[in-house]
Scaffold this motif. Sequence first.
Motif: not given
Length: 334
Positions: A70-71, A94-96, A99, A161
Amino acid sequence: MRIGILGLGRIGAFHAETLAGLDAVESLVVADPFADAARAAAERFGARIADSPQSLLAAGVDGLVVAAATDAHPALIRAGVEAGVPVFCEKPVARTMAEGLEVLDTVRGGGVPVQIGFNRRFDAGFSAARAAVRGGELGKLHSVRCTTLDPAPPPAAYIAASGGIFRDCAVHDFDVVRWVTGREVTEVYAAGGNRGAGHIREAGDADTTGAVLTLDDGTLAMVSNSRHNGRGYDVRMELLGFEDSLAVGLEDKLPLRSAEPGAVFPSGVPHDFFMDRFAAAYRAELAAFTEVVAGARPSPCTVEDALEAGWIAEACTLSLREHRPVTVEEVRAG
């Protein structure tokens, strides 16, 4: 056409096998930080190995499949768009969400199609449900029930994660509620608990959750999820209208047994993994991507779509943490 694949883990290798079997795909170019994974895919599918994402894009690929961690998603999506190559990326964007919004800005300005991997949109049952709702067969909806139950929890490293059960698991339900009903979620109320694996509790996550979603027309959608379902992998949707009701996943491999005397349904061997339950949907999803690459159709699941499901997951995560109703606009503004 030539398709590049970045990431040859479990889902990436599965996608490589699927793509290799599609008539529209002539060849594959693969890259993975783990050389053995890339080498195995190359040997199995006759793929060319690239030593980096940059060299893969320079190899003349017509489309890019991102199945990396994912990162890496934001940078790889951007790289594809900047190279003018249509991108398929597994969820999440994205992770957030911050982002994700940055990726959206890139995509909007790039003029290159991006498809996000929400495979339930390509499942025959969910597609039939969407057609029934949109065609008015059920009348006005009043209730929706949606569930995803895993047979066993992922390992601790994955959970740590994952971003939590709403962002990782329930987000598929959130997406398909929007897609099937054609409505937006305005408010959520979520609850959760831990009755099983200690590593999920230690990560600050819940292993079993329930969420009530209020849609913009007043319909209520109840979404339930768990990392523990001893009988198998259970994904279903029920749509209850004033004229009729309809269920997705009500078939012989449903992982439930009936307590009714003499009942023989369901009689099949239960699904035990998401790749089993959605094998045909994954093939249809990637076949659709080849049509996107060919310019024959627009993206069937855009970055905007993925972010809308993400906002619902954010609202549920906050609701669970603070034990209160949360509007989607609150998290969107926050």
